[in-house]
Design a protein around this motif. Structure first.
Motif, PDB file in Angstrom:
ATOM      1  N   THR A 154      44.814  44.451  38.888  1.00  0.00           N
ATOM      2  CA  THR A 154      44.020  45.575  40.024  1.00  0.00           C
ATOM      3  C   THR A 154      42.150  45.651  39.814  1.00  0.00           C
ATOM      4  O   THR A 154      41.859  45.527  40.639  1.00  0.00           O
ATOM      5  N   SER A 155      41.688  45.750  39.155  1.00  0.00           N
ATOM      6  CA  SER A 155      40.513  46.580  38.715  1.00  0.00           C
ATOM      7  C   SER A 155      39.387  45.727  38.765  1.00  0.00           C
ATOM      8  O   SER A 155      38.349  45.086  39.447  1.00  0.00           O
ATOM      9  N   LEU A 156      40.047  44.117  38.299  1.00  0.00           N
ATOM     10  CA  LEU A 156      38.839  42.592  38.773  1.00  0.00           C
ATOM     11  C   LEU A 156      38.917  42.804  39.618  1.00  0.00           C
ATOM     12  O   LEU A 156      37.393  42.738  40.152  1.00  0.00           O
ATOM     13  N   VAL A 159      30.007  45.812  36.244  1.00  0.00           N
ATOM     14  CA  VAL A 159      30.175  46.105  34.926  1.00  0.00           C
ATOM     15  C   VAL A 159      30.248  44.830  34.186  1.00  0.00           C
ATOM     16  O   VAL A 159      30.432  45.370  32.622  1.00  0.00           O
ATOM     17  N   LEU A 160      29.387  43.796  34.189  1.00  0.00           N
ATOM     18  CA  LEU A 160      29.410  42.321  33.453  1.00  0.00           C
ATOM     19  C   LEU A 160      28.269  43.159  32.567  1.00  0.00           C
ATOM     20  O   LEU A 160      27.669  42.640  31.807  1.00  0.00           O
ATOM     21  N   ASP A 161      27.639  44.106  33.015  1.00  0.00           N
ATOM     22  CA  ASP A 161      25.553  44.166  32.393  1.00  0.00           C
ATOM     23  C   ASP A 161      26.655  45.419  31.266  1.00  0.00           C
ATOM     24  O   ASP A 161      25.630  45.752  30.517  1.00  0.00           O
ATOM     25  N   ALA A 162      27.380  46.134  32.048  1.00  0.00           N
ATOM     26  CA  ALA A 162      27.764  47.232  30.785  1.00  0.00           C
ATOM     27  C   ALA A 162      28.919  47.151  29.361  1.00  0.00           C
ATOM     28  O   ALA A 162      28.998  47.200  28.686  1.00  0.00           O
ATOM     29  N   ALA A 163      29.810  45.306  30.253  1.00  0.00           N
ATOM     30  CA  ALA A 163      30.729  45.035  28.977  1.00  0.00           C
ATOM     31  C   ALA A 163      31.589  43.586  28.932  1.00  0.00           C
ATOM     32  O   ALA A 163      31.022  43.039  29.827  1.00  0.00           O
ATOM     33  N   ARG A 164      31.655  43.280  28.311  1.00  0.00           N
ATOM     34  CA  ARG A 164      31.895  41.587  28.457  1.00  0.00           C
ATOM     35  C   ARG A 164      33.259  42.504  28.634  1.00  0.00           C
ATOM     36  O   ARG A 164      34.457  43.045  28.099  1.00  0.00           O
ATOM     37  N   ILE A 165      33.749  41.099  29.473  1.00  0.00           N
ATOM     38  CA  ILE A 165      35.803  41.044  29.757  1.00  0.00           C
ATOM     39  C   ILE A 165      35.756  40.109  29.522  1.00  0.00           C
ATOM     40  O   ILE A 165      35.493  38.679  29.170  1.00  0.00           O
ATOM     41  N   VAL A 166      36.949  40.170  29.188  1.00  0.00           N
ATOM     42  CA  VAL A 166      38.979  39.587  28.916  1.00  0.00           C
ATOM     43  C   VAL A 166      39.698  39.852  29.565  1.00  0.00           C
ATOM     44  O   VAL A 166      39.668  40.463  29.740  1.00  0.00           O
ATOM     45  N   ILE A 167      40.542  38.313  29.849  1.00  0.00           N
ATOM     46  CA  ILE A 167      41.381  38.909  30.433  1.00  0.00           C
ATOM     47  C   ILE A 167      42.065  37.666  29.762  1.00  0.00           C
ATOM     48  O   ILE A 167      42.337  36.746  29.601  1.00  0.00           O
ATOM     49  N   THR A 168      43.472  37.716  30.069  1.00  0.00           N
ATOM     50  CA  THR A 168      44.383  37.060  29.606  1.00  0.00           C
ATOM     51  C   THR A 168      44.829  35.826  30.560  1.00  0.00           C
ATOM     52  O   THR A 168      43.931  35.956  31.901  1.00  0.00           O
ATOM     53  N   ARG A 169      45.333  34.538  30.429  1.00  0.00           N
ATOM     54  CA  ARG A 169      45.586  33.194  31.111  1.00  0.00           C
ATOM     55  C   ARG A 169      46.709  33.666  33.071  1.00  0.00           C
ATOM     56  O   ARG A 169      46.239  33.765  33.825  1.00  0.00           O
ATOM     57  N   VAL A 182      37.007  33.645  43.856  1.00  0.00           N
ATOM     58  CA  VAL A 182      35.722  32.941  43.766  1.00  0.00           C
ATOM     59  C   VAL A 182      34.785  32.858  43.117  1.00  0.00           C
ATOM     60  O   VAL A 182      34.265  32.555  41.825  1.00  0.00           O
ATOM     61  N   ALA A 183      34.616  34.051  43.414  1.00  0.00           N
ATOM     62  CA  ALA A 183      33.193  35.192  42.302  1.00  0.00           C
ATOM     63  C   ALA A 183      33.762  34.938  40.852  1.00  0.00           C
ATOM     64  O   ALA A 183      33.223  35.086  39.845  1.00  0.00           O
ATOM     65  N   ILE A 184      35.333  35.756  40.900  1.00  0.00           N
ATOM     66  CA  ILE A 184      35.835  35.940  39.058  1.00  0.00           C
ATOM     67  C   ILE A 184      35.920  34.709  39.247  1.00  0.00           C
ATOM     68  O   ILE A 184      35.243  33.914  37.337  1.00  0.00           O
ATOM     69  N   GLN A 185      36.242  33.120  39.648  1.00  0.00           N
ATOM     70  CA  GLN A 185      36.002  32.038  38.891  1.00  0.00           C
ATOM     71  C   GLN A 185      34.514  31.741  38.058  1.00  0.00           C
ATOM     72  O   GLN A 185      34.171  30.897  37.112  1.00  0.00           O
ATOM     73  N   GLU A 186      33.637  31.623  38.904  1.00  0.00           N
ATOM     74  CA  GLU A 186      31.978  31.266  39.179  1.00  0.00           C
ATOM     75  C   GLU A 186      31.658  31.997  37.703  1.00  0.00           C
ATOM     76  O   GLU A 186      31.401  31.308  36.766  1.00  0.00           O
ATOM     77  N   ARG A 187      32.074  33.923  37.093  1.00  0.00           N
ATOM     78  CA  ARG A 187      31.723  34.191  36.129  1.00  0.00           C
ATOM     79  C   ARG A 187      32.723  33.501  34.918  1.00  0.00           C
ATOM     80  O   ARG A 187      31.900  33.442  33.993  1.00  0.00           O
ATOM     81  N   ASP A 190      33.879  30.055  34.946  1.00  0.00           N
ATOM     82  CA  ASP A 190      33.108  29.354  34.293  1.00  0.00           C
ATOM     83  C   ASP A 190      31.380  29.292  33.838  1.00  0.00           C
ATOM     84  O   ASP A 190      31.417  28.319  33.300  1.00  0.00           O
ATOM     85  N   ILE A 191      30.981  30.150  33.867  1.00  0.00           N
ATOM     86  CA  ILE A 191      29.677  30.349  33.195  1.00  0.00           C
ATOM     87  C   ILE A 191      29.621  31.753  31.946  1.00  0.00           C
ATOM     88  O   ILE A 191      28.323  31.585  31.091  1.00  0.00           O
ATOM     89  N   GLY A 192      30.726  31.567  31.474  1.00  0.00           N
ATOM     90  CA  GLY A 192      31.898  32.220  30.630  1.00  0.00           C
ATOM     91  C   GLY A 192      31.126  34.074  30.342  1.00  0.00           C
ATOM     92  O   GLY A 192      30.683  34.087  29.153  1.00  0.00           O
ATOM     93  N   ARG A 193      31.094  34.622  31.580  1.00  0.00           N
ATOM     94  CA  ARG A 193      30.762  35.656  31.378  1.00  0.00           C
ATOM     95  C   ARG A 193      32.234  36.453  31.417  1.00  0.00           C
ATOM     96  O   ARG A 193      32.440  37.545  30.998  1.00  0.00           O
ATOM     97  N   ILE A 194      32.906  36.495  31.999  1.00  0.00           N
ATOM     98  CA  ILE A 194      34.227  35.993  31.585  1.00  0.00           C
ATOM     99  C   ILE A 194      35.236  35.418  30.724  1.00  0.00           C
ATOM    100  O   ILE A 194      35.591  34.352  31.023  1.00  0.00           O
ATOM    101  N   GLU A 195      35.839  35.570  29.179  1.00  0.00           N
ATOM    102  CA  GLU A 195      36.496  34.829  28.398  1.00  0.00           C
ATOM    103  C   GLU A 195      38.516  35.055  29.302  1.00  0.00           C
ATOM    104  O   GLU A 195      39.031  35.942  29.873  1.00  0.00           O
TER     105      GLU A 195
END
Length: 189
Positions: free
Chosen positions: A23-25, A42-52, A71-76, A78-83
């Protein structure tokens, strides 16, 4: 919340890892401030990890539904900004407790990850039940407005930017949550 916005200059410190629920993502991927997604602030403030499971809920289901936030989440991702991490089920008794709470699969995975890894400082959520379960399990949870207020307190962004971010996400949150954080930023409470 860029280096210039924070006023710190110099080398950026390593951002702390926070787990995010769906929900927050999604909220941060839907709304913008000055033409920039809240997610990027948010990504400037913290690294983000999510579950599968959260990835499936936010990206795979979202792409199938034609949602731009997916699409925005997938892009991030793909470039390693969200683990994205895979998480194992816990013991049968613990899984039964999660079932009794009535948590959805994605939220159960969030709890599992919170309990299985040491490098996640807190979980960001807007789900009140998930927040309670995480606290009952001894894991720090933050509502999205609290995460933004913490970014201001940690000098990752200034108070004006924090207030603007809160006002942008207000539509997706329960009444009182944003107002509470705004009062905290203003020093009223």
């Amino acid at each position: 919340m860029s280096e210039e916005q924070s006023g710190r200059g110099g080398e950026k410190p390593t951002a702390i890892l926070h787990q995010w629920d769906a929900t927050s993502l999604i909220t941060c991927a839907k709304f913008q401030l000055e033409g920039r997604l809240i997610l990027d602030y948010v990504l400037d403030a913290a690294r983000i990890v999510i579950t599968r499971e959260v990835q499936q809920e936010t990206v795979e289901a979202g792409l199938a539904g034609g949602y731009p936030d997916a699409v925005a989440i997938q892009e991030r991702i793909d470039i390693g900004r969200i683990e994205v991490r895979t998480v194992a089920r816990r013991s049968a008794p613990f899984e039964e407790v999660l079932d009794l709470y009535g948590l959805q699969e994605g939220d159960k995975a969030v709890v599992r990850l919170a309990l299985q890894v040491a490098d996640v400082a807190a979980t960001v959520t807007d789900d009140r039940l998930l927040y309670i379960v995480l606290h009952r399990c001894g894991h720090q949870a933050l509502f999205l407005p609290d995460f933004i207020a913490k970014a201001v307190a940690d000098n990752v962004c200034d108070a004006t930017t924090g207030q603007q971010l809160l006002l942008e996400v207000r539509l997706r949150l329960l009444r009182g949550f944003v107002e509470h954080s705004l009062c905290r930023l203003e020093g009223v409470i």
